[in-house]
Design a protein around this motif. Structure first.
Motif, short mmCIF file in Angstrom:
data_model
loop_
_atom_site.label_atom_id
_atom_site.label_comp_id
_atom_site.label_asym_id
_atom_site.label_seq_id
_atom_site.Cartn_x
_atom_site.Cartn_y
_atom_site.Cartn_z
N ALA A 292 0.83 -1.21 0.00
CA ALA A 292 0.00 0.00 0.00
C ALA A 292 0.86 1.26 0.00
O ALA A 292 0.57 2.23 -0.71
N ALA A 293 1.94 1.24 0.80
CA ALA A 293 2.83 2.41 0.86
C ALA A 293 3.53 2.63 -0.48
O ALA A 293 3.69 3.77 -0.94
N LEU A 294 3.97 1.54 -1.12
CA LEU A 294 4.64 1.67 -2.42
C LEU A 294 3.71 2.31 -3.43
O LEU A 294 4.10 3.24 -4.15
N TYR A 295 2.48 1.83 -3.51
CA TYR A 295 1.56 2.40 -4.49
C TYR A 295 1.21 3.85 -4.17
O TYR A 295 1.03 4.67 -5.08
N ALA A 296 1.10 4.17 -2.89
CA ALA A 296 0.84 5.57 -2.53
C ALA A 296 2.00 6.47 -2.98
O ALA A 296 1.78 7.56 -3.51
N ALA A 297 3.23 5.99 -2.78
CA ALA A 297 4.40 6.77 -3.19
C ALA A 297 4.48 6.91 -4.70
O ALA A 297 4.78 8.00 -5.23
N LEU A 298 4.21 5.82 -5.43
CA LEU A 298 4.28 5.88 -6.90
C LEU A 298 3.16 6.75 -7.47
O LEU A 298 3.37 7.44 -8.48
#
Length: 285
Positions: A89-95
């Motif tokens: 979830a954090a990766l997709y939020a950052a991307l």
């Protein structure tokens, strides 16, 4: 090349960014490091030509190497790290945040090492509408351990040194001195889930629907990569294409060794193959 910090819904994800000198990027290569390392793993400065960030930018790609949740800037707010689902979830939020301010070309290509590969596969198994995922390139990760659980990296233990590196001849003389700057403790939650990976993998793999390439170093010692293990690795994948490559003269930490440029060129060539398949696909009637 410059340091960046991305906002992942209030979690600061630090990293390194390299962009092509001119024009729109072909794609964004999102590089995800392994356990106990940092984003600088992909910026090998032991010798010219070994840095993924420099090479990717030279070949027309944006390269974004991120400190995964629990590392770098996020370690302050995530001292125990995050579960794999939380990291995804954090990766997709950052991307998603990155895409709002940067040209992403054809989309994102995840290039991941070791435990970073678990995050890449998890992300591919749960696609996000705001991020166009082109494919995965994963090194140093399988689905069956070649080590006993007590040897695995975790809080208070770095894991067996030889399994990380292999023979000394596989690395430039400065690699170990420079690599000390990258070494950092493995977050508790990540270490706990590492031991569970063989039981988790098949379910995730069945939901991966983008091309995947696995690379095993000649001296890979954490994961089984014999014929039976590779067949078991490939079997549950729903990906339209799966490639398994063997890299000679390399240990587990491929991107810190002499073989870094060879591996990075092969990985970027796989990205080009993903782009080619998309561009040459038959028209939908």
């Amino acid at each position: 090349m410059r340091p960046v910090v991305l906002d992942a819904h209030g979690i600061p994800l630090s990293g390194l960014l390299a962009q092509p000198a001119q024009g729109s990027p072909r794609a964004v290569v999102v590089a995800l490091h392994g356990a106990g390392m940092r984003a600088g793993y992909f910026d090998n400065r032991a010798r010219p030509g070994l840095s993924l960030l420099a090479l990717g930018a030279e070949l027309g790609c944006t390269v974004l190497a991120l400190d995964r949740p629990g590392y770098g800037a996020s370690a302050r707010v995530l001292p125990r790290g995050q579960s794999l689902a939380g990291q995804t979830a954090a990766l997709y939020a950052a991307l998603s945040a990155f895409a709002r301010d940067h040209d992403t070309g054809a989309g994102c290509f995840l290039l991941a090492h070791s435990s970073g590969g678990r995050l890449a596969l998890s992300a591919a198994a749960a696609p996000h509408p705001a991020v166009r995922l082109l494919g995965l390139d994963v090194s140093g990760l399988g689905s069956a351990f070649a080590a006993v659980p007590d040897d695995l990296p975790g809080p208070g233990r770095a894991g067996a040194w030889r399994r990380h590196w292999g023979a000394l001849r596989l690395y430039p003389p400065d690699a170990f001195r420079l690599g000390q700057r990258l070494v950092t403790p493995v977050p508790t939650l990540e270490a706990r889930e590492t031991a569970l990976w063989p039981g988790v993998y098949a379910d995730l793999a069945g939901r991966v629907r983008v091309p995947v390439r696995f690379t095993f170093a000649e001296q890979e010692q954490w994961w089984r990569c014999d014929g039976e293990a590779v067949r078991t690795l490939i079997a549950p994948l729903a990906a339209p294409r799966v490639v398994v490559d063997r890299l000679p003269d390399a240990g587990h930490n491929i991107s810190l060794g002499w073989a870094a440029r060879t591996y990075h060129l092969r990985a970027l060539a796989f990205l080009e193959e993903c782009l080619l398949a998309r561009d040459a696909a038959p028209a939908v009637r």
